[in-house]
Design an enzyme around this catalytic site. Structure first.
Site, PDB file in Angstrom:
ATOM      1  CD  GLU A  68      -3.246   0.706   2.201  1.00  0.00           C
ATOM      2  OE1 GLU A  68      -3.679  -0.594   2.237  1.00  0.00           O
ATOM      3  OE2 GLU A  68      -3.435   1.454   2.921  1.00  0.00           O
ATOM      4  CD  GLU A  79      -2.719   1.583  -4.470  1.00  0.00           C
ATOM      5  OE1 GLU A  79      -2.795   0.574  -3.570  1.00  0.00           O
ATOM      6  OE2 GLU A  79      -3.720   2.022  -4.945  1.00  0.00           O
ATOM      7  CB  CYS A 111      -6.978  -3.043   5.520  1.00  0.00           C
ATOM      8  SG  CYS A 111      -6.622  -1.722   6.536  1.00  0.00           S
ATOM      9  CB  SER A 155      -5.288   1.131  -1.305  1.00  0.00           C
ATOM     10  OG  SER A 155      -4.404  -0.013  -1.407  1.00  0.00           O
ATOM     11  CE  LYS A 167     -10.423  -8.107   8.289  1.00  0.00           C
ATOM     12  NZ  LYS A 167     -10.088  -7.410   7.222  1.00  0.00           N
ATOM     13  CD  GLU A 184     -11.591  -8.742   3.446  1.00  0.00           C
ATOM     14  OE1 GLU A 184     -11.301  -9.043   4.530  1.00  0.00           O
ATOM     15  OE2 GLU A 184     -11.192  -7.702   2.906  1.00  0.00           O
TER      16      GLU A 184
HETATM   17 FE1  HC1 Z   1      -8.586  -5.699  11.511  1.00  0.00          FE
HETATM   18 FE2  HC1 Z   1      -6.952  -5.920   9.542  1.00  0.00          FE
HETATM   19  S1  HC1 Z   1      -6.542  -4.580  11.301  1.00  0.00           S
HETATM   20  S2  HC1 Z   1      -8.908  -5.280   9.439  1.00  0.00           S
HETATM   21  O1  HC1 Z   1      -9.256  -4.584  12.211  1.00  0.00           O
HETATM   22  O2  HC1 Z   1      -6.119  -4.815   8.520  1.00  0.00           O
HETATM   23  O3  HC1 Z   1     -10.728  -7.810  11.659  1.00  0.00           O
HETATM   24  O4  HC1 Z   1      -7.261  -7.015  13.993  1.00  0.00           O
HETATM   25  O5  HC1 Z   1      -7.429  -8.242  11.063  1.00  0.00           O
HETATM   26  O6  HC1 Z   1      -7.768  -7.893   7.503  1.00  0.00           O
HETATM   27  O7  HC1 Z   1      -4.220  -7.111  10.007  1.00  0.00           O
HETATM   28  C1  HC1 Z   1     -10.017  -6.757  11.796  1.00  0.00           C
HETATM   29  C2  HC1 Z   1      -7.785  -6.452  12.928  1.00  0.00           C
HETATM   30  C3  HC1 Z   1      -7.606  -7.246  10.891  1.00  0.00           C
HETATM   31  C4  HC1 Z   1      -7.236  -7.130   8.253  1.00  0.00           C
HETATM   32  C5  HC1 Z   1      -5.100  -6.802   9.993  1.00  0.00           C
HETATM   33 FE1  SF4 Z   2     -13.676  -2.546   9.753  1.00  0.00          FE
HETATM   34 FE2  SF4 Z   2     -14.359  -5.062  10.641  1.00  0.00          FE
HETATM   35 FE3  SF4 Z   2     -12.428  -3.542  11.724  1.00  0.00          FE
HETATM   36 FE4  SF4 Z   2     -14.876  -2.876  12.115  1.00  0.00          FE
HETATM   37  S1  SF4 Z   2     -14.123  -4.918  12.902  1.00  0.00           S
HETATM   38  S2  SF4 Z   2     -13.091  -1.810  11.581  1.00  0.00           S
HETATM   39  S3  SF4 Z   2     -15.705  -3.307  10.085  1.00  0.00           S
HETATM   40  S4  SF4 Z   2     -12.440  -4.512   9.944  1.00  0.00           S
END
Ligand code: HC1
Ligand code: SF4
Length: 568
Positions: free
Chosen positions: A276, A279, A296, A316, A355, A358
């Protein structure tokens, strides 16, 4: 707008107080009281949408599951709220039987106790309403709903999309969507904050525990688990583990649960920073679309795709760490270990419900093989530990597995709001100045629970301007300006859907106290402070992965496996 941990809790409670919820119990006939007016206690309902759930199939009365009167008698007859905690546990079978997993610490029971309400036989039969399955994994069971409105408040005030509303049907007040569309077709971002806010299990999410346990017991499968940075914050609190020992404890705990290999997906957070930030620097030098938004958080991505597709070019193209880890394990690790991709079962363990959404996206199943096969929330992991009767005092701490063992403190910070931007700054400043960043590693101004935080960093004669946003409603004013072509004065913008970031994700158990959230953040900050590597670009396992496999950040292979596209 929602700005702090206190507000998070207050907002959850803000919907309708449980005392008011008691009125609904009265209306539903669960509580018998003298001189009760059974008409609605909330005055005019004219503002509520007159929408009906057309998609609910009509179930003939004969097929409806019904609870016998005798059973109800047992459930409610002698329930005495206000029992001491110990007695309450013993008496759990006499609770509201709403099906909620929080029955031992039920807010509703506490409020009922405080208001001196006694539960008696239901005074009339309520028609059963079939469970609403209008979302891939969020489930609404109107039969348990007490119309407290917490879910509506959470969607509106905590996360921001505001897609839920009350509506009336056959004289009953129910929770539906504002537009009347099935939840999946609204701007719902799948964050699950509504589920966390529900005090009685009327909203819940589908568990993946069964799927994971089946894979663990399938000899043909190599089951790989990887744990998100923010999970540590909960492990420390739940099992009373000092912050510096959480990683080793988690690795040992997952092995005890039966995982064959356990990785730390903080490693993939480091990988995300490499991709990232490269980028970002390329956009600066090529005068690409700016500002660049982080990508993310799947709740944030859902929000952009559904409500603001105009700003997709600002996102991104990096996959989230979860999906980078899945793709790396299925392609790099499988090759290294001499295993077929089909024989790997990859499980991510996260504090996030979005997630799940996702991991199930079609673009993350190239050739029909999913990069991540199942997503467990922190809550599900804790449930599995109980289910398997694991004695946590017998867990042997151990290191995460090779070849992704080393992680940086910068990656750990991802779990709290500001962490992604801070980790990116630690790399960007170094690349822009060409000098190692040694003294100014902490960017404290972008940590914490404020809805919008800013930092400007001087690099040579230029400035890097960063904004950090958590809570989607806080992102909307910035997005609106960008759409109107106004310069918002930022180069890089981190957005996390949940206020405070993933430490407040709905996949974590509900915090007991307001300051729990600050403690969760502090655990990650403390781990970063004592980390051997505090910059993603210094992680030796990351450097080796580029050398052996990806070539360099943003290479052709990296684009193929670590980047994605978005669908308006
Ligand atoms: Fe998260 Fe992430 S920080 S989004 O909050 O970018 O779930 O912990 O796993 O994918 O690493 C959540 C946390 C996580 C991603 C990372
Ligand atoms: Fe985003 Fe999930 Fe983290 Fe909440 S818990 S900020 S929806 S990645």
């Amino acid at each position: 707008c929602v700005t702090g941990p206190a507000t998070v809790i207050q907002a959850v409670a803000a919907g309708r107080r449980a005392a008011e919820a008691m009125d609904n119990f009265l209306m539903k006939g669960y509580i018998k009281e003298e001189n009760v007016d059974y008409s609605c206690s909330r005055g005019s309902m004219e503002d509520l949408p007159k929408w009906e759930f057309e998609e609910i199939p009509k179930v003939p009365r004969a097929q409806m599951p019904s609870i016998s009167l005798e059973e109800r008698k047992n459930n409610f007859k002698e329930v005495e709220l206000g029992l001491a905690e110990e007695t309450a546990r013993k008496e759990a079978r006499r609770c509201l039987k709403c099906g909620c997993r929080e029955r031992y610490t039920c807010d509703l029971r506490k409020e009922a106790t405080n208001h001196g309400i006694e539960f008696e036989l239901p005074i009339h039969e309520r028609p059963y309403i079939p469970i609403v399955n209008d979302h891939p994994f969020i489930i609404r069971d109107h039969n348990k709903c007490i119309s407290c409105g917490r879910c509506i408040a959470a969607c509106n005030e905590i996360e921001g999309p505001g897609v839920l509303a009350f509506y009336m049907k056959n004289g009953r007040q129910l929770v539906g969507t504002k537009s009347g569309l099935p939840l999946q077709e609204t701007d719902c971002v799948s964050c699950g904050q509504c589920v966390t806010a529900c005090p009685c299990g009327a909203l819940d999410y589908r568990r993946d525990k069964g799927k994971v346990l089946r894979a663990i017991h399938d000899n043909k499968k190599t089951v790989i688990g990887f744990v998100a940075p923010a999970v540590r914050s909960l492990i420390s609190k739940t099992y009373n583990i000092p912050f510096e020992k959480t990683s080793a404890f988690m690795a040992g705990l997952l092995k005890k649960l039966g995982f064959d290999k356990v990785f730390d997906f903080t490693f993939a957070a480091d990988l995300t920073i490499m991709e990232e930030t490269t980028e970002f620097l390329t956009r600066i030098s090529n005068k690409g679309v700016m500002p660049q938004f982080t990508s993310c958080c799947p709740g944030w991505i859902n929000f952009v795709e559904r409500r603001y597709p105009e700003i997709i070019p600002h996102l991104s193209t990096c996959k989230s760490p979860q999906m980078m880890m899945g793709a790396t394990v299925k392609n790099h690790y499988a090759k290294l270990a001499g295993l077929n991709k089909e024989d790997l079962f990859v499980v991510s363990i996260v504090p996030c419900i979005a997630k799940k959404y996702e991991a199930a996206r079609p673009e993350f199943a190239p050739d029909g093989i999913r990069d991540v096969d199942a997503v467990l929330t922190t809550t599900e992991m804790i449930e599995m530990v109980r289910l398997e009767n694991i004695d946590v005092s017998q867990v042997e701490p151990q290191e995460f597995d090779e070849p992704y063992r080393q992680v940086s403190g910068a990656g750990i910070l991802f779990g709290a709001s500001g962490g992604v931007a801070e980790a990116a700054l630690r790399m960007a400043v170094e690349k822009l100045t060409g000098k190692a960043l040694t003294d100014q590693l902490d960017f404290e101004e972008i940590r914490g629970f404020e809805g919008v935080k800013e930092a400007t960093v001087d690099v040579n004669n230029a400035k890097v301007r960063v904004a950090v946003v958590s809570g989607l409603q806080n992102a909307e004013p910035i997005i609106e300006k960008i759409i109107q072509g106004v310069d918002v004065g930022y180069d890089l913008i981190e957005v996390m859907a949940c206020p405070g970031g993933c430490i407040c994700g709905a996949g974590h158990p509900v915090p007991e106290k307001i300051d729990d959230m600050e403690k969760r953040q502090q655990i990650l900050v403390n781990i970063d402070k004592i980390s051997k590597y505090r910059k993603s670009q210094e992680n030796p396992d990351i450097l080796r992965l580029y050398e052996d496999f990806y070539g360099e950040p943003n290479s052709h292979l990296a684009h193929e496996l670590l980047h994605t596209h978005y669908t308006p």
